[in-house]
Design a protein around this motif. Structure first.
Motif, mmCIF file in Angstrom:
data_model
loop_
_atom_site.group_PDB
_atom_site.id
_atom_site.type_symbol
_atom_site.label_atom_id
_atom_site.label_comp_id
_atom_site.label_asym_id
_atom_site.label_seq_id
_atom_site.Cartn_x
_atom_site.Cartn_y
_atom_site.Cartn_z
ATOM 1 N N ILE A 123 -3.148 -8.688 0.491
ATOM 2 C CA ILE A 123 -3.242 -7.228 0.616
ATOM 3 C C ILE A 123 -2.501 -6.554 -0.533
ATOM 4 O O ILE A 123 -2.998 -5.613 -1.159
ATOM 5 C CB ILE A 123 -2.683 -6.770 1.982
ATOM 6 N N GLY A 124 -1.305 -7.059 -0.837
ATOM 7 C CA GLY A 124 -0.517 -6.476 -1.922
ATOM 8 C C GLY A 124 -1.190 -6.599 -3.280
ATOM 9 O O GLY A 124 -1.050 -5.726 -4.135
ATOM 10 N N ARG A 125 -1.940 -7.680 -3.484
ATOM 11 C CA ARG A 125 -2.576 -7.922 -4.786
ATOM 12 C C ARG A 125 -3.958 -7.276 -4.903
ATOM 13 O O ARG A 125 -4.322 -6.767 -5.970
ATOM 14 C CB ARG A 125 -2.714 -9.437 -4.990
ATOM 15 N N LEU A 126 -4.737 -7.320 -3.811
ATOM 16 C CA LEU A 126 -6.143 -6.916 -3.885
ATOM 17 C C LEU A 126 -6.426 -5.512 -3.373
ATOM 18 O O LEU A 126 -7.455 -4.929 -3.710
ATOM 19 C CB LEU A 126 -7.016 -7.908 -3.099
ATOM 20 N N ILE A 127 -5.543 -4.980 -2.530
ATOM 21 C CA ILE A 127 -5.834 -3.715 -1.855
ATOM 22 C C ILE A 127 -4.874 -2.632 -2.335
ATOM 23 O O ILE A 127 -3.659 -2.807 -2.295
ATOM 24 C CB ILE A 127 -5.718 -3.870 -0.318
ATOM 25 N N THR A 128 -5.423 -1.511 -2.770
ATOM 26 C CA THR A 128 -4.590 -0.371 -3.166
ATOM 27 C C THR A 128 -4.628 0.684 -2.051
ATOM 28 O O THR A 128 -5.532 0.687 -1.216
ATOM 29 C CB THR A 128 -5.093 0.254 -4.479
ATOM 30 N N ASP A 129 -3.633 1.552 -2.066
ATOM 31 C CA ASP A 129 -3.535 2.637 -1.074
ATOM 32 C C ASP A 129 -3.614 2.096 0.352
ATOM 33 O O ASP A 129 -4.232 2.720 1.232
ATOM 34 C CB ASP A 129 -4.661 3.672 -1.282
ATOM 35 N N PHE A 130 -2.976 0.957 0.592
ATOM 36 C CA PHE A 130 -3.078 0.338 1.918
ATOM 37 C C PHE A 130 -2.226 1.079 2.942
ATOM 38 O O PHE A 130 -1.056 1.374 2.703
ATOM 39 C CB PHE A 130 -2.643 -1.127 1.868
ATOM 40 N N GLY A 134 -7.575 0.566 3.269
ATOM 41 C CA GLY A 134 -7.155 0.662 1.878
ATOM 42 C C GLY A 134 -8.377 0.652 0.980
ATOM 43 O O GLY A 134 -9.504 0.861 1.440
ATOM 44 N N ARG A 135 -8.150 0.387 -0.297
ATOM 45 C CA ARG A 135 -9.263 0.362 -1.247
ATOM 46 C C ARG A 135 -9.315 -0.986 -1.955
ATOM 47 O O ARG A 135 -8.294 -1.466 -2.462
ATOM 48 C CB ARG A 135 -9.106 1.485 -2.283
ATOM 49 N N PHE A 136 -10.503 -1.565 -1.985
ATOM 50 C CA PHE A 136 -10.747 -2.786 -2.743
ATOM 51 C C PHE A 136 -11.626 -2.421 -3.937
ATOM 52 O O PHE A 136 -12.768 -1.991 -3.754
ATOM 53 C CB PHE A 136 -11.444 -3.832 -1.866
ATOM 54 N N ASP A 137 -11.084 -2.546 -5.128
ATOM 55 C CA ASP A 137 -11.787 -2.109 -6.339
ATOM 56 C C ASP A 137 -12.289 -0.674 -6.193
ATOM 57 O O ASP A 137 -13.411 -0.340 -6.579
ATOM 58 C CB ASP A 137 -12.965 -3.044 -6.650
#
Length: 318
Positions: free
Chosen positions: A75-82, A102-105
């Motif tokens: 989650i920390g690496r792939l997902i932003t605004d989690f 969150g956002r993935f890409d």
């Protein structure tokens, strides 16, 4: 500090020598850079040789390695605004299953996964990744929310299985798992499940009935642990290595049997040696899978997902 498995001892010895060389203040004519480069090359060759022919039992050990990246790392690496979301709105919050939006890409997604913890304190907090009914009901709530807001679902699986305690049975463990599987099938949005470590029993399938089921190269996925299988069949947990062979639990076995869709390569020596590279490999495959699934209509997604799993049963009967 890197933790080595028993079968990695030759590599451990070489890497310890490299560390000793780097700490030397008076090398007495030894070219440290040249010697460390030679030993590093030798260690990498050993590592490649070992990991090219791992037995199923050795893969079990790699899948359980404490330093493999866990769901929170992904989650920390792939997902932003989690934004984490807690609770099942019925009983309480189970930290063995974590999830949120969150956002993935850049794309809004719902993420759900089992979390083992990385040290004693967090392992106790997350109950070693073994969820109770409220964990699976939280997963159901998040999957339904994903359908309501048309967000794809990404699940990450790393659990020895559902919690077998009497408290879980009293609160309807079997029903919660069954309903979680049914909720996966009914999701009107793409659902991609990735086994990142150990996929154990119904506790894994509860998050694993997806349009695409992926496994890391050295992950395992089985109806029962090798130790439990050995205790039942041979009344001897020491037969776990034999059970691991019999269970066909490796990613390679499951791909050959048509039970998973794709194997994601790991760095040489396993995801624990280069977590960032391993997680970036997962990112690449997820992005490709989502691109294929997003154009499909909700009813088509559900139809293909159900047919995919029904076909597994039909094949097994022939």
């Amino acid at each position: 500090m890197r933790q080595f498995l028993d079968f990695e001892k030759p590599v451990a010895e070489l890497e310890n020598k490299i560390d000793e060389l780097r700490q030397m203040t008076d090398p007495e004519g030894v070219n440290i850079e040249e010697e460390t480069a030679r030993l590093s090359d030798k260690a990498e060759k050993h590592l490649r040789t070992i990991y090219a022919k791992l037995t199923p039992w050795q893969k079990v050990q790699v899948a359980r390695h404490a330093q493999r990246p866990h769901t929170q790392d992904y989650i920390g690496r792939l997902i932003t605004d989690f934004t984490p979301l807690a609770g099942d709105r019925l009983y309480g919050d189970d930290k063995a299953i974590i999830g949120g939006i969150g956002r993935f890409d850049g794309m809004p997604v719902v993420v759900i996964g089992t979390e083992r913890g990385s040290d004693l304190e967090t392992r106790l907090q997350h109950n070693f990744g073994m969820a109770r009914p409220e964990g699976y009901r939280k997963a159901q709530r998040l999957m339904k929310m994903a359908g309501q807001f048309k967000m794809p679902i990404l699940t990450f699986i790393d659990t020895a299985g559902a919690w077998p305690g009497i408290d879980a049975e009293q609160r309807g463990q079997a029903e919660a798992i069954a309903r979680s599987i049914a909720t996966c099938f009914d999701a009107p949005v793409p659902l991609i499940a990735t086994v990142i470590g150990e996929g154990g029993s119904g506790g894994a399938v509860a998050l694993g009935a997806g349009d695409r089921v992926l496994m890391l190269e050295h992950a395992i996925y089985s109806v029962i642990s090798p130790e439990a299988c050995a205790s039942i069949l041979w009344r001897d947990p020491k037969q776990a290595s034999t059970a691991a062979e019999t269970l066909r639990l490796t990613a390679q076995d499951l791909k050959r049997l048509g039970l998973i869709d794709q194997i994601i390569p790991e760095p040489v020596g396993g995801a624990q040696r280069d977590p960032a590279a391993a997680m970036d490999g997962v990112r690449s495959v997820l992005a490709t899978m989502l691109k294929d699934l997003l154009p499909l209509a909700p009813e088509k997604l559900k139809e293909l997902r159900r047919e995919k799993f029904l076909a597994m049963g039909r094949e097994a009967l022939h």
